[in-house]
Every structure is written in C-alpha cells, then in structure tokens.
Scaffold this active site. Structure first.
Site, mmCIF file in Angstrom:
data_model
loop_
_atom_site.group_PDB
_atom_site.id
_atom_site.type_symbol
_atom_site.label_atom_id
_atom_site.label_comp_id
_atom_site.label_asym_id
_atom_site.label_seq_id
_atom_site.Cartn_x
_atom_site.Cartn_y
_atom_site.Cartn_z
ATOM 1 N N HIS A 119 -4.268 -2.718 8.809
ATOM 2 C CA HIS A 119 -3.006 -3.456 8.705
ATOM 3 C C HIS A 119 -2.226 -3.309 10.016
ATOM 4 O O HIS A 119 -2.141 -2.205 10.568
ATOM 5 C CB HIS A 119 -2.153 -2.899 7.555
ATOM 6 C CG HIS A 119 -2.820 -2.993 6.216
ATOM 7 N ND1 HIS A 119 -2.424 -2.258 5.116
ATOM 8 C CD2 HIS A 119 -3.871 -3.746 5.791
ATOM 9 C CE1 HIS A 119 -3.194 -2.548 4.073
ATOM 10 N NE2 HIS A 119 -4.092 -3.439 4.464
ATOM 11 N N GLU A 175 5.835 -6.334 15.389
ATOM 12 C CA GLU A 175 5.579 -6.005 16.803
ATOM 13 C C GLU A 175 5.409 -7.294 17.597
ATOM 14 O O GLU A 175 5.033 -8.338 17.055
ATOM 15 C CB GLU A 175 4.309 -5.154 16.943
ATOM 16 C CG GLU A 175 4.280 -3.894 16.118
ATOM 17 C CD GLU A 175 5.392 -2.925 16.458
ATOM 18 O OE1 GLU A 175 5.932 -2.985 17.583
ATOM 19 O OE2 GLU A 175 5.750 -2.125 15.580
ATOM 20 N N HIS A 206 -8.437 0.685 18.331
ATOM 21 C CA HIS A 206 -8.063 2.008 17.807
ATOM 22 C C HIS A 206 -8.155 2.020 16.275
ATOM 23 O O HIS A 206 -8.771 2.911 15.680
ATOM 24 C CB HIS A 206 -6.645 2.348 18.264
ATOM 25 C CG HIS A 206 -6.088 3.611 17.655
ATOM 26 N ND1 HIS A 206 -6.041 4.815 18.325
ATOM 27 C CD2 HIS A 206 -5.557 3.845 16.419
ATOM 28 C CE1 HIS A 206 -5.514 5.733 17.530
ATOM 29 N NE2 HIS A 206 -5.209 5.173 16.359
ATOM 30 N N GLU A 207 -7.532 1.024 15.649
ATOM 31 C CA GLU A 207 -7.515 0.988 14.182
ATOM 32 C C GLU A 207 -8.925 0.863 13.610
ATOM 33 O O GLU A 207 -9.244 1.478 12.597
ATOM 34 C CB GLU A 207 -6.642 -0.173 13.678
ATOM 35 C CG GLU A 207 -5.180 -0.043 14.059
ATOM 36 C CD GLU A 207 -4.561 1.284 13.651
ATOM 37 O OE1 GLU A 207 -4.923 1.831 12.595
ATOM 38 O OE2 GLU A 207 -3.729 1.797 14.427
ATOM 39 N N HIS A 221 -1.840 0.688 10.901
ATOM 40 C CA HIS A 221 -2.592 1.770 10.273
ATOM 41 C C HIS A 221 -3.880 1.195 9.667
ATOM 42 O O HIS A 221 -3.981 -0.021 9.473
ATOM 43 C CB HIS A 221 -1.762 2.546 9.237
ATOM 44 C CG HIS A 221 -1.165 1.720 8.143
ATOM 45 N ND1 HIS A 221 0.155 1.812 7.748
ATOM 46 C CD2 HIS A 221 -1.694 0.773 7.338
ATOM 47 C CE1 HIS A 221 0.394 0.974 6.753
ATOM 48 N NE2 HIS A 221 -0.706 0.326 6.487
ATOM 49 N N HIS A 238 -7.685 10.896 14.465
ATOM 50 C CA HIS A 238 -7.068 10.940 15.795
ATOM 51 C C HIS A 238 -7.676 12.047 16.649
ATOM 52 O O HIS A 238 -7.951 13.143 16.156
ATOM 53 C CB HIS A 238 -5.563 11.154 15.672
ATOM 54 C CG HIS A 238 -4.846 9.903 15.278
ATOM 55 N ND1 HIS A 238 -3.718 9.890 14.506
ATOM 56 C CD2 HIS A 238 -5.121 8.598 15.545
ATOM 57 C CE1 HIS A 238 -3.330 8.641 14.333
ATOM 58 N NE2 HIS A 238 -4.168 7.832 14.946
ATOM 59 N N GLY A 278 9.268 -2.076 11.421
ATOM 60 C CA GLY A 278 9.868 -2.971 12.414
ATOM 61 C C GLY A 278 9.338 -2.686 13.806
ATOM 62 O O GLY A 278 8.389 -1.904 13.966
ATOM 63 N N GLY A 310 -11.816 2.355 1.935
ATOM 64 C CA GLY A 310 -11.980 0.909 1.991
ATOM 65 C C GLY A 310 -12.055 0.302 3.380
ATOM 66 O O GLY A 310 -12.554 -0.805 3.535
ATOM 67 N N ASP A 347 0.811 -1.217 0.000
ATOM 68 C CA ASP A 347 0.000 0.000 0.000
ATOM 69 C C ASP A 347 0.847 1.270 0.000
ATOM 70 O O ASP A 347 0.323 2.371 0.178
ATOM 71 C CB ASP A 347 -0.977 -0.005 1.187
ATOM 72 C CG ASP A 347 -0.261 -0.010 2.534
ATOM 73 O OD1 ASP A 347 0.986 0.105 2.566
ATOM 74 O OD2 ASP A 347 -0.942 -0.138 3.569
ATOM 75 N N HIS A 399 -10.561 4.064 13.072
ATOM 76 C CA HIS A 399 -10.267 4.677 11.772
ATOM 77 C C HIS A 399 -11.118 4.027 10.679
ATOM 78 O O HIS A 399 -11.650 4.719 9.806
ATOM 79 C CB HIS A 399 -8.788 4.495 11.422
ATOM 80 C CG HIS A 399 -7.846 5.283 12.274
ATOM 81 N ND1 HIS A 399 -8.048 6.613 12.560
ATOM 82 C CD2 HIS A 399 -6.672 4.927 12.893
ATOM 83 C CE1 HIS A 399 -7.047 7.042 13.325
ATOM 84 N NE2 HIS A 399 -6.211 6.042 13.545
ATOM 85 N N ASP A 438 -9.805 -0.983 5.393
ATOM 86 C CA ASP A 438 -8.920 -2.090 5.796
ATOM 87 C C ASP A 438 -7.963 -1.684 6.914
ATOM 88 O O ASP A 438 -7.573 -0.520 7.033
ATOM 89 C CB ASP A 438 -8.113 -2.577 4.587
ATOM 90 C CG ASP A 438 -9.009 -3.217 3.539
ATOM 91 O OD1 ASP A 438 -10.202 -3.414 3.834
ATOM 92 O OD2 ASP A 438 -8.520 -3.509 2.441
#
Lengths: 384, 85
Positions: A93, A98, A116-117, A82, A126, A75, A89, A69, A120, A91
């Site tokens: 990720h 992690e 949290h994600e 996000h 935020h 890392g 859309g 994307d 969105h 989605d």
C-alpha cells in the site's frame, strides 16, 4: 539484512495494481512498478507477471488515510508506504497523499519506494545497513539506482541466486563470487555445537562464531541462510576468534591470540589488529571468553581457572586483586569456550556441547528443570 | 518544547515497535520507567546507525522526522519466546 521469517513457496509471482495513484499516468505507473519488481528478479529466479484480475499474489493499492487494514496513512511526509510479508499476503500500500514522482529529484520517487516495499512483500525486513534499499528511511532520489550487496544477499538467502539470464538490468550484474565452502544447512552445529565465541551486536542481534564461519541466532534457532564466512561478514577479521563483546559505545571487539580488532558495525575501526597488552592492559593473551556485564557495565575476561574485571574508565583498568578464581561464579566450569550476557538479563557460559545459565541475582548457575548445563544444540541452534 | 519532543518520540517509538503499543495509549497514562524509555531510544539509535546515547538528541530527532517506510522495525515487543533458554 534481516529476514522476516516467511517467503513465497513459488517463484512465479503475479501482481495487480488495483488502485492507481490520482496524479500519475497509469501506463507510467505500470512501467515503474515492473521496474521495481525487476530489482529483485535481476538477482533471483523470481518472475513477476502483471494481471488485470484477481487472484494475484501481490495486490498494490494507492490509498489515503484509513484504508481498511487498521494502519492508516498520515498524509504527506512521515510514512510513505507499507507492505505485508508473504505470510500476511504480500500486499503493498502506498500513501496517495505523497507527491509521487518518476525520474525526478522532486517529490518522492515511486520506483525506489516500490522496490523497497516489494522487498517486504518478498520476505525482507528492514536492514540496518544505511546504504541498503531495505533501510527504513527514504534516502531521496537516486538517479543511478543500484541494489546494495546487503539487499542482494538478503533476497538470495530467501530465493537463491539467479540461474538464468534476461530480465531488466539497469546496471551490469556483479561478477559471480566464488561460492564459499559452507554447508547448505545447519547440521554442523547439531552434530558439533562447540563454539568459539558468542556476542551481541549494538542492534541486539546475537552471533555465534565457529572456525571461519558465523551464525546469526534467532529467537530459538539459527537464522536462515547461515552459516556465512566471517571474512565476508566482518572484512579483515580472521577465523578462530577467542572472544568477542560489544561495549556500550556500540563498538564490537574481537580477540584472538595476542591481538584484538575493533569494529563499528561491520567496518574495521582503523588500523587493527593491535596488541591486547596495549589496548587491554592487564588482560592475558589467548583468552577463553569475554562479556560485558550489564550489572556494572564492566568487561569480564575469562581464561582457564581465572577471570579478570576490566574497567576502561579506571587507572589501572584491572585492579590488583585480579585475576580471581572462576569458582567465584558458582556453578560455572573452568576453561569455558564462550560467554554472553543475553538480552533477557541472564549470563550464559558455553563449554563443549553444553551451556550454563547464570543468574546475576543469586550469583550462581540457575537451579532449573531441565537442569543446567543443557545441550546447546537444542536450546540455541534449534536442533531436535 | 521538551514535552512535545518526548511525545513525538514516544509515538514514533511505539509506531515502529520500539515501545509496546500501550505506551501511546492515553487511557493508561503511558507512564514508562526510565530504563524502558532509554532502551527504546538506544534500540532505535543502534538500528539507525547513529550514536547510541539513550537520549533524544538532535540527530535522533532528525532521523525520526525523515520520511520512511511504515513497516515496523521490530516485531513482537515484549515477547518472551527466548526465555526458554
């Protein structure tokens, strides 16, 4: 809270975990993801159904580095995950580098980050409320998770309040609040756009106050979910505010009659109200408007045919040459309702149902097409 | 070192929408005027709820080092859609 600007048109949403994390049990991940969705369905009529195959509304993937994307993960640490807003859309990720954990103070808690994600994915941006789930920073494992009232207001602004029972409920639902007596749309500002005051907050948001209600202004209209009650947005603050501004210390000052209030964000800064004559020596009561002028950082107060310049760093803060006639501001009428220096550098004055754009370079109201004053309802509140 | 600190902050502020994406492009030199730089820091500090100083102080750098969501805080840097007013 902040709304991104898009939302799902249906309330029955589907999702699929198309790529699971390497180091966690799949069934446990399924359970945590469902729990994370339930954070939002507890307070709305949204439902989330897991599916094994596409098409689904929200696709969930655990990925490392570049994953197609154009927004590669970095890392361990840094960016954790996000997600895409509904218009893009929905989605979500997650960075599989992690150390994802479940019910543990070690590593990064999957449930909290997923919740949290998914915020969105549902249309929330935020929040600048530090305690909110939608604050951008990971706050560490919270064994007793509770959705912040800021998040609840945000999601209900998008999808309305829950009308039925059931669903996952980790904590007792808050007592229903009496419904404020506010209109369901913004028609009031289109028919009567006269405002009491308008000001920016330290985070760059612009708010207009009218009576006991307030409106958040977007780029060219009123934000969705407004008006709201001033008493709920700024606890302890009355309605019918005369003037307001946010100073460079980040604090917002409100004026009404002979009193003023100081807030840090949405919290009153101690024992207020105080007398204007004490905190702003030399400034009269019953102001029309106030603003901080970026050109010199000084505070300007307006009342009737006069204005005062206030410099908190000087003694006395108001020079003896003030007040001066408001006619010094070429083109600005007397007895204005509100004033604001906006993020684009212009200074705006509002009176009745019209506004004036003042150009600091020419020190006069702009000569423009269409001419000023212009109708506030159309240019500021998005009315047709 | 100050250079490293500034570089880290520049990347961070670009990544999360406080600076234009071009600010982190090594090809264009990434030279910013001081007011744009200070405003980006202040925007971030204001949003994050720390003292708004416009300086890369310790508290601000600590905040930038926290793990976080990758969604941009600010969208559409440089958009002038408000200018019609």
């Amino acid at each position: 809270y902040a709304l991104q600007g898009s939302r799902w048109k249906v309330k029955a949403l589907t999702y699929r975990i198309s790529k699971y994390p390497k180091k966690l049990n799949r069934q446990e991940v399924d359970k945590e993801v469902l729990k994370a969705f339930s954070v939002w369905s507890d307070y709305t009529d949204l439902t989330f159904t897991a599916k094994r195959a596409n098409p689904v509304h929200i696709e969930i993937r655990f990925e490392e580095g570049e994953h197609g994307d154009g927004d590669p993960f970095d890392g361990q640490g840094g960016t954790l995950a996000h997600a895409y807003f509904p218009v893009y859309g929905g989605d979500a990720h997650f960075d599989d580098a992690e150390y994802w954990t479940i019910n543990s103070a070690r590593g990064t808690n999957l449930f909290q980050v997923a919740a949290h994600e998914f915020g969105h994915s549902l249309g929330l941006s935020h929040s600048d409320v530090r305690s909110a789930l939608m604050a951008p920073f990971y706050r560490g494992y919270d064994p007793v998770f509770r959705l912040d009232s800021d998040d609840i207001q945000g999601i209900q602004a998008l999808y309305g309040k829950k009308t039925t029972g059931g669903g996952y409920n980790p904590v007792p639902a808050p007592k229903p609040q009496p419904k404020p007596n506010v209109p369901s749309d913004n028609n009031e500002m289109c028919t009567d756009p006269k405002i009491d005051t308008v000001f920016n907050t330290h985070d760059g948001a612009t708010y207009a106050f009218k009576g006991n209600q307030y409106y958040k202004l977007t780029e060219n209209a009123i934000a969705e979910g407004y008006p709201k009650l001033i008493s709920q947005g700024w606890p302890g603050l009355p309605g019918n505010i005369d003037a307001a501004f946010t100073y460079k210390n980040g604090k917002t000052y409100f004026f009404q009659g002979s009193k003023y209030w100081r807030y840090s964000g949405r919290q009153m800064d101690g024992d207020y109200p105080k007398d204007i004559s004490d905190g702003f020596t030399g400034i009269p009561d019953n102001l029309d408007a106030a603003l901080v002028w970026g050109g010199n950082g000084k505070i300007y107060f307006y009342k009737g045919t006069k204005f005062w310049r206030f410099d908190p760093l000087k003694r006395p803060p108001v020079k003896s040459t003030y007040p001066k006639p408001l006619s010094n501001w070429e083109g600005v009428p007397n007895s204005i309702d509100a004033a604001l220096q906006y993020t684009n550098g212009y200074t705006y004055f509002f009176k009745g149902n019209k506004y004036y754009r003042f150009n600091d370079r020419t020190f006069s109201v702009d000569d423009a097409n269409p001419p000023f004053p212009r109708p506030t309802a159309h240019w500021w509140f998005g009315c047709s | 070192a100050p250079v490293q600190k500034t570089t880290q902050a520049e990347i961070y502020l670009s990544q999360f929408g406080y600076l234009p994406p071009s600010a982190r492009n090594p090809a264009n030199g990434g030279l910013l005027d001081s007011s744009t730089w200070s405003k980006a820091i202040m925007d971030f500090q204001g949003f994050a709820g720390v003292n708004v100083t416009g300086e890369l102080d310790e508290e601000t750098m600590e905040l930038m080092a926290l793990p976080r969501c990758g969604v941009k805080d600010k969208v559409g840097f440089g958009t002038d859609s408000r200018s019609k007013r």
